[in-house]
Design an enzyme around this catalytic site. Structure first.
Site, PDB file in Angstrom:
ATOM      1  N   LYS A 192       4.203   0.857  10.342  1.00 50.94           N
ATOM      2  CA  LYS A 192       4.333   2.106   9.583  1.00 50.94           C
ATOM      3  C   LYS A 192       3.903   3.306  10.419  1.00 50.94           C
ATOM      4  CE  LYS A 192       3.377   0.206   5.035  1.00 50.94           C
ATOM      5  NZ  LYS A 192       2.325   0.127   4.029  1.00 50.94           N
ATOM      6  N   ARG A 234       5.062 -13.013   9.626  1.00 50.05           N
ATOM      7  CA  ARG A 234       5.724 -11.750   9.311  1.00 50.05           C
ATOM      8  C   ARG A 234       7.051 -11.664  10.046  1.00 50.05           C
ATOM      9  NH1 ARG A 234       1.916  -7.829   9.048  1.00 50.05           N
ATOM     10  NH2 ARG A 234       3.270  -6.056   9.140  1.00 50.05           N
ATOM     11  N   GLU A 284       0.881  -1.164   0.000  1.00 55.70           N
ATOM     12  CA  GLU A 284       0.000   0.000   0.000  1.00 55.70           C
ATOM     13  C   GLU A 284       0.923   1.219   0.000  1.00 55.70           C
ATOM     14  OE1 GLU A 284      -2.835   0.243   3.214  1.00 55.70           O
ATOM     15  OE2 GLU A 284      -3.525   2.198   2.503  1.00 55.70           O
TER      16      GLU A 284
HETATM   17  P1  ATP Z   1      -0.193  -1.560   6.759  1.00 61.56           P
HETATM   18  O1  ATP Z   1      -1.163  -2.599   6.283  1.00 61.56           O
HETATM   19  O2  ATP Z   1      -0.184  -1.287   8.214  1.00 61.56           O
HETATM   20  O3  ATP Z   1      -0.176  -0.322   5.946  1.00 61.56           O
HETATM   21  P2  ATP Z   1       1.804  -3.432   5.942  1.00 61.56           P
HETATM   22  O4  ATP Z   1       3.085  -3.565   6.667  1.00 61.56           O
HETATM   23  O5  ATP Z   1       0.862  -4.557   5.890  1.00 61.56           O
HETATM   24  O6  ATP Z   1       1.242  -2.161   6.563  1.00 61.56           O
HETATM   25  P3  ATP Z   1       1.688  -3.303   3.074  1.00 61.56           P
HETATM   26  O7  ATP Z   1       2.131  -2.202   2.214  1.00 61.56           O
HETATM   27  O8  ATP Z   1       0.254  -3.648   3.056  1.00 61.56           O
HETATM   28  O9  ATP Z   1       2.130  -2.919   4.518  1.00 61.56           O
HETATM   29  O10 ATP Z   1       2.570  -4.593   2.835  1.00 61.56           O
HETATM   30  C1  ATP Z   1       2.920  -5.070   1.572  1.00 61.56           C
HETATM   31  C2  ATP Z   1       3.291  -6.517   1.668  1.00 61.56           C
HETATM   32  O11 ATP Z   1       4.377  -6.700   2.544  1.00 61.56           O
HETATM   33  C3  ATP Z   1       2.137  -7.335   2.228  1.00 61.56           C
HETATM   34  O12 ATP Z   1       2.001  -8.507   1.456  1.00 61.56           O
HETATM   35  C4  ATP Z   1       2.556  -7.634   3.625  1.00 61.56           C
HETATM   36  O13 ATP Z   1       2.021  -8.853   4.056  1.00 61.56           O
HETATM   37  C5  ATP Z   1       4.083  -7.677   3.504  1.00 61.56           C
HETATM   38  N1  ATP Z   1       4.689  -7.322   4.786  1.00 61.56           N
HETATM   39  C6  ATP Z   1       4.500  -6.203   5.498  1.00 61.56           C
HETATM   40  N2  ATP Z   1       5.175  -6.241   6.651  1.00 61.56           N
HETATM   41  C7  ATP Z   1       5.834  -7.418   6.682  1.00 61.56           C
HETATM   42  C8  ATP Z   1       6.696  -8.063   7.621  1.00 61.56           C
HETATM   43  N3  ATP Z   1       7.034  -7.494   8.778  1.00 61.56           N
HETATM   44  N4  ATP Z   1       7.187  -9.278   7.297  1.00 61.56           N
HETATM   45  C9  ATP Z   1       6.866  -9.865   6.147  1.00 61.56           C
HETATM   46  N5  ATP Z   1       6.054  -9.329   5.236  1.00 61.56           N
HETATM   47  C10 ATP Z   1       5.530  -8.118   5.484  1.00 61.56           C
HETATM   48 MG    MG Z   2      -1.187  -4.194   4.623  1.00 63.45          MG
END
Ligand code: ATP
Ligand code: MG
Length: 560
Positions: free
Chosen positions: A273, A263, A39
């Site tokens: 974030k 994760r 995102e």
């Molecule tokens: P948010 O949903 O709070 O904005 P997010 O960390 O989920 O944050 P995204 O941009 O939705 O951010 O994440 C993009 C991809 O990265 C998703 O597929 C998510 O599952 C993966 N991802 C995010 N954080 C991690 C992590 N700590 N370890 C592994 N994969 C991650």
């Molecule tokens: Mg997300």
């Protein structure tokens, strides 16, 4: 301590995703298509890097493709600044996406599919407030209540949904919900919201849309449009999987499948974030790319290489259970890389002057130094030597403990690539601070030997005082002093655990050739650690960031 077996990654067994893919290939499904779906509401961090390495890595291993898809369904928090940084970071990590897509490109298709679901009586417009909807959902033990608007006619729903799209209603006035089961044991199935009204400009579609699809409705459909075979996400989405499947089944579209892995969590840092944004906004760090941040741009500025981050992701593996990885493992990976690839330089971080009283005044010698003992092709360089040099203050002790093999009055030490010197006298200022050491040297010891074959245990680095270059060095350390800053004690927030010593700025003395570095150049400062030239450097005035010390001083092992 990192044990040997974890470093031999090429022999590892298949992870569970590889097993699934190989089984599916054995059954004749050879096409592998993954996606990385960020995102664009913040900068990527090391957790995302794990996901990137996994998605792009699996596609590469099985001759498949990996798309980059921006999950840009929430116009309020998203921005093109983030889109650009995300693309830059993925490329820097060494990956190239097959297609660049945006969930917002699918808004029309998603809308058409929503209309289709309304026509099948699988979706309805609800006039309840957000609060009423929340209360009506019930709890895990109490079934929800059906909305009074749940049984509207298909015609009325079609008209209202179109009016929602046309901007007839204010934010929050109406939503579109899937019509499933208000008593379903999986709370997500209790008529989940598919669309909400948001009169907000979108960074790509502008004001074209004022209704935006929710994650659960948009994500699986976007995967299906791109014919994604393996939609990999983190564990917290496992309860969403049945809903992901439900929408795809109802619409009869390409059956993408979702798989979840744990994760990545790291000690001594935060990865949410929201928290990273707070650190930036409230100036606890200098920006998203502050070298203490776990962001990819922060790690890059800290001196991490793409190879070290990829090696880290590989070592972490793919788990099905949440766990926390020791930051020491990431540091181990960058040490391994830089040990092989970074040139050595002598830089004295905390200088004290040494005068070699029996060395002729006005004489200069050139010492030939090995650039990298791990890499013959790195060659050698010349470093000048004369009567006055700087050594590290900590390499001298007036009252040394046992087994101190460096300099003390009456003892000898070897200067790296140069002579053996012997300390004869300590000069102090009126406050008793040591300001100078007077030494003599063994003139026969310049080539690594000594006049009588005696062995010297201590070898220290130095720079020639006559042409030493003062350089700014930023000594970075871990951002938090608590291993798990997210686990807060009562009355505290993660901010309370910031490490007050995470940055110390000093002036060091370097070899003069270091005036001509470029931002991003990486070195091992002999005996002191790995350092990278920062982009704040100006011609003749280099600035170095400490990437990591040579040894892990934080591990329990080292603290003993
Ligand atoms: P948010 O949903 O709070 O904005 P997010 O960390 O989920 O944050 P995204 O941009 O939705 O951010 O994440 C993009 C991809 O990265 C998703 O597929 C998510 O599952 C993966 N991802 C995010 N954080 C991690 C992590 N700590 N370890 C592994 N994969 C991650
Ligand atoms: Mg997300």
């Amino acid at each position: 301590m990192i044990d040997e077996s974890t470093t031999r990654t090429e022999e590892r067994s298949l992870n569970f995703l590889e097993e699934i893919i190989e089984k599916s290939i054995a059954e004749g499904n050879t096409r592998v298509q993954t996606r990385f779906p960020p995102e664009p509401n913040g900068y990527l961090h090391i957790g995302h890097a794990k996901s990137i390495c996994l998605n792009f890595g699996l596609a590469k291993k099985y001759n498949g493709l990996c798309n980059l898809r921006f999950d840009d369904t929430n116009p309020v928090k998203e921005d093109t600044e983030y889109v650009d940084s995300i693309k830059e970071d993925i490329k820097w990590l060494g990956f190239q996406w097959a297609g660049e897509y945006y969930a917002s490109d699918y808004f029309q298709q998603l809308y058409d599919w929503a209309v289709e679901l309304i026509k099948k009586d699988k979706a309805y417009v609800d006039d309840q407030t957000q609060e009423e909807i929340r209360l009506g959902r019930g709890t895990v033990t109490v079934p929800g209540k059906e909305s009074p608007w749940r049984n509207r006619s298909v015609e009325e729903n079609l008209r209202l949904f179109e009016e929602m799209k046309d901007g007839k209603y204010a934010d929050g006035e109406k939503v579109l919900r899937a019509k499933i089961d208000m008593a379903h044991p999986n709370m997500l199935f209790r008529d989940p919201i598919m669309y909400r009204i948001l009169h907000s400009e979108h960074h790509r579609t502008g004001n074209k849309w004022c209704i935006y699809p929710m994650y659960d409705y948009a994500h699986g459909e976007s995967d299906s449009i791109e014919r994604i075979t393996h939609s990999i996400c983190t564990l917290e989405f496992d309860v969403h999987r049945p809903l992901y499947d439900w929408f795809i089944e109802q619409l009869g579209i390409f059956p993408s499948h979702q798989y979840e892995f744990a994760r990545l969590n790291l000690t001594y840092t935060v990865m949410s974030k929201r928290k990273l944004l707070q650190l930036v906004k409230e100036n606890y760090v200098s920006g998203w790319d502050d070298p203490r941040m776990p962001t990819i741009c922060g790690l890059r500025r800290r001196g991490y290489t793409p190879a070290s981050i990829r090696a880290f992701a590989e070592k972490v593996g793919v788990a099905k259970r949440d766990n926390v990885i020791d930051l020491g493992l990431l540091e181990f990976c960058i040490r391994e890389d830089l040990n092989k690839n970074a040139q050595r330089r002598m830089v004295v971080l905390d200088p004290i002057k040494v005068v070699i009283t029996d060395y002729p005044e006005g004489k200069t010698e050139i010492m030939s130094c090995v650039n990298n003992p791990e890499d013959e092709t790195a060659g050698r360089r010349d470093v000048s030597f004369s009567r006055e040099i700087y050594i590290e203050r900590s390499d001298f002790m007036e009252n040394p403990p046992k087994k101190f093999f460096r300099l003390t009055v009456g003892s000898e030490v070897r200067l790296r690539y140069s002579y053996i010197i012997k300390c004869q006298e300590v000069i102090k200022d009126e406050n008793g601070n040591i300001i100078e050491l007077r030494c003599t040297h063994d003139p026969m010891s310049g080539n690594g030997s000594s006049s009588d074959g005696r062995k010297i245990k201590g070898v220290i680095h130095w720079v020639n005082a006559a042409d030493a270059l003062p350089v700014e060095v930023r000594l970075y350390d871990r951002l938090f002093s608590k291993e798990a800053p997210d686990n807060t004690e009562e009355g505290k927030t993660f901010i309370d655990y910031l490490n007050p010593e995470s940055l110390k700025v000093i002036t060091a003395m370097a070899e003069p050739s270091m005036a001509h570095i470029s931002a991003g150049d990486k070195f091992q400062f002999e005996r002191m650690g790995y350092f990278v030239a920062d982009y704040d450097s100006t011609p003749g005035k280099p600035i170095f960031n400490r990437t990591v010390t040579l040894k892990d001083s934080w591990s329990k092992e080292a603290k003993k």
